[in-house]
Each structure stands twice: as C-alpha cells, then as structure tokens.
Motif scaffolding. Structure first.
Motif, PDB file in Angstrom:
ATOM      1  N   MET A 145       0.838  -1.200   0.000  1.00  0.00           N
ATOM      2  CA  MET A 145       0.000   0.000   0.000  1.00  0.00           C
ATOM      3  C   MET A 145       0.872   1.249   0.000  1.00  0.00           C
ATOM      4  N   ALA A 146       1.931   1.246   0.813  1.00  0.00           N
ATOM      5  CA  ALA A 146       2.840   2.400   0.873  1.00  0.00           C
ATOM      6  C   ALA A 146       3.586   2.577  -0.445  1.00  0.00           C
ATOM      7  N   LEU A 147       4.020   1.478  -1.054  1.00  0.00           N
ATOM      8  CA  LEU A 147       4.713   1.572  -2.356  1.00  0.00           C
ATOM      9  C   LEU A 147       3.784   2.130  -3.432  1.00  0.00           C
ATOM     10  N   ALA A 148       2.529   1.748  -3.390  1.00  0.00           N
ATOM     11  CA  ALA A 148       1.563   2.315  -4.337  1.00  0.00           C
ATOM     12  C   ALA A 148       1.434   3.818  -4.106  1.00  0.00           C
ATOM     13  N   GLY A 149       1.410   4.234  -2.847  1.00  0.00           N
ATOM     14  CA  GLY A 149       1.372   5.665  -2.533  1.00  0.00           C
ATOM     15  C   GLY A 149       2.586   6.386  -3.093  1.00  0.00           C
ATOM     16  N   ILE A 150       3.754   5.776  -2.950  1.00  0.00           N
ATOM     17  CA  ILE A 150       4.979   6.360  -3.523  1.00  0.00           C
ATOM     18  C   ILE A 150       4.871   6.436  -5.039  1.00  0.00           C
ATOM     19  N   ALA A 151       4.288   5.407  -5.647  1.00  0.00           N
ATOM     20  CA  ALA A 151       4.099   5.431  -7.107  1.00  0.00           C
ATOM     21  C   ALA A 151       3.185   6.583  -7.515  1.00  0.00           C
ATOM     22  N   PHE A 152       2.151   6.867  -6.718  1.00  0.00           N
ATOM     23  CA  PHE A 152       1.288   8.013  -7.007  1.00  0.00           C
ATOM     24  C   PHE A 152       2.089   9.308  -6.935  1.00  0.00           C
ATOM     25  N   VAL A 153       2.954   9.420  -5.936  1.00  0.00           N
ATOM     26  CA  VAL A 153       3.800  10.615  -5.797  1.00  0.00           C
ATOM     27  C   VAL A 153       4.694  10.760  -7.026  1.00  0.00           C
ATOM     28  N   GLY A 199      -0.796  10.789  -2.778  1.00  0.00           N
ATOM     29  CA  GLY A 199       0.212   9.743  -2.632  1.00  0.00           C
ATOM     30  C   GLY A 199       0.925   9.814  -1.296  1.00  0.00           C
ATOM     31  N   ILE A 200       1.234  11.017  -0.853  1.00  0.00           N
ATOM     32  CA  ILE A 200       1.880  11.193   0.457  1.00  0.00           C
ATOM     33  C   ILE A 200       0.953  10.706   1.570  1.00  0.00           C
ATOM     34  N   ALA A 201      -0.319  11.057   1.488  1.00  0.00           N
ATOM     35  CA  ALA A 201      -1.283  10.626   2.502  1.00  0.00           C
ATOM     36  C   ALA A 201      -1.404   9.105   2.528  1.00  0.00           C
ATOM     37  N   ILE A 202      -1.522   8.494   1.371  1.00  0.00           N
ATOM     38  CA  ILE A 202      -1.646   7.033   1.297  1.00  0.00           C
ATOM     39  C   ILE A 202      -0.389   6.366   1.839  1.00  0.00           C
ATOM     40  N   THR A 203       0.767   6.889   1.488  1.00  0.00           N
ATOM     41  CA  THR A 203       2.029   6.313   1.970  1.00  0.00           C
ATOM     42  C   THR A 203       2.114   6.398   3.492  1.00  0.00           C
ATOM     43  N   GLY A 204       1.853   7.561   4.053  1.00  0.00           N
ATOM     44  CA  GLY A 204       1.935   7.738   5.500  1.00  0.00           C
ATOM     45  C   GLY A 204       0.919   6.895   6.249  1.00  0.00           C
TER      46      GLY A 204
END
Length: 165
Positions: free
Chosen positions: A28-36, A90-95
């Motif tokens: 989930m965090a890697l997907a957030g980073i991918a969004f960023v 993306g930052i919100a999802i990662t955190g």
C-alpha cells in the motif's frame, strides 16, 4: 489442554498474519509512492516536457506552443494543480499505510482506501468517455493502473492483520 491448544492456535495464526500485514502495508505504501512519482512526472512534463501530461502530445493536432497563450497557461495551471493533488494524495496514502496500517489502526487502513478510491473514482471515468483528444493509454494511465493493482493487493493482504487488532 484445550486452553493450551487455543493459545497455540492463536500464536500460529498470528505468525501467519504478521507477514501478510507487513507485506500488505508495504505494498500500500509503495503504491502511494508510485502516485507521488506519477504526480512529480506530471508536474515535470508541464514545465520541461511538451506542456501536456503523460501520453498526450497534441490537442486536436495542436501542440501547446500552437495554442492561444491564455489557453496554454490555463492548461498549465490545471496541470500544476492536478499534480499537486496527485502528489499530496500519494503522500497521505504512503503515511497512512506505512505508519497506521502496520500498527493495525483500522481507521488508517480505511482512510487510505477511501483516499485512493475517491481520487481514482473521480479521475478515471473521464478517460473512458470518448475524449476529444487522443492519448497513449499505456503511458497516460498505465502507471496509475499498475499502482492501483499493487495497492489493492496490499489492502487484501493487510485486511486480516488489521481486523485482528
């Protein structure tokens, strides 16, 4: 004896759930980073690319340099705002995923899901409505679809771990 068996069963179940929770939160965090990263590329394309987003080279055969300068600036303004919201999402999802889901915080897991779903549910359908401009599907949406698949796998993997909180 039954009590020991129950405790042993719980420990075995925990041993199975922990890696799923950890790996799910990581995905989930890697997907957030991918969004960023996608948002940063989106932003960079505005300033150092052809003035359009990934996978879009012209609008009705016109490059951004051929557009009315006011229209080109307005498109640039919208691209910067869109990139900002993709990056912040993306930052919100990662955190939420890295710090909240790994701690089995159901609210963080649910908030990460809602954040991703709202963004995708609002942005993606427009791409299926028969656009007035052409775009390369793979470069335009491929990275987001890939990140979404990774996110969904992470959500599914982490579910049991979050539910046992």
């Amino acid at each position: 004896m039954t009590m020991n068996h129950t405790v042993a069963d719980e420990r075995e179940e925990q041993a199975q759930i922990e890696p799923q929770l950890r790996n799910g939160a990581l995905l989930m965090a890697l997907a957030g980073i991918a969004f960023v990263v996608y948002g940063v590329v989106f932003l960079a394309m505005n300033f150092v690319g052809d003035g359009f987003e990934l996978g879009v080279s012209t609008l009705g055969g016109m490059t951004s340099a051929e557009l009315d300068p006011t229209v080109a600036y307005y498109i640039s303004h919208l691209h910067v705002a869109t990139a900002a919201f993709i990056i912040s999402t993306g930052i919100a999802i990662t955190g939420l995923s890295w710090y909240g889901v790994r701690q089995r915080l159901t609210w963080a897991w649910a908030t990460a899901i809602v954040t991703a779903v709202v963004g995708l549910a609002l942005a993606l359908p427009m791409h299926w409505t028969g656009n007035a401009f052409s775009h390369d599907w793979v470069t335009h949406l491929g990275p987001i679809y890939l990140a979404t698949i990774v996110f969904i796998v992470g959500v599914v993997l982490s579910y049991r771990g979050v539910r046992t909180a």
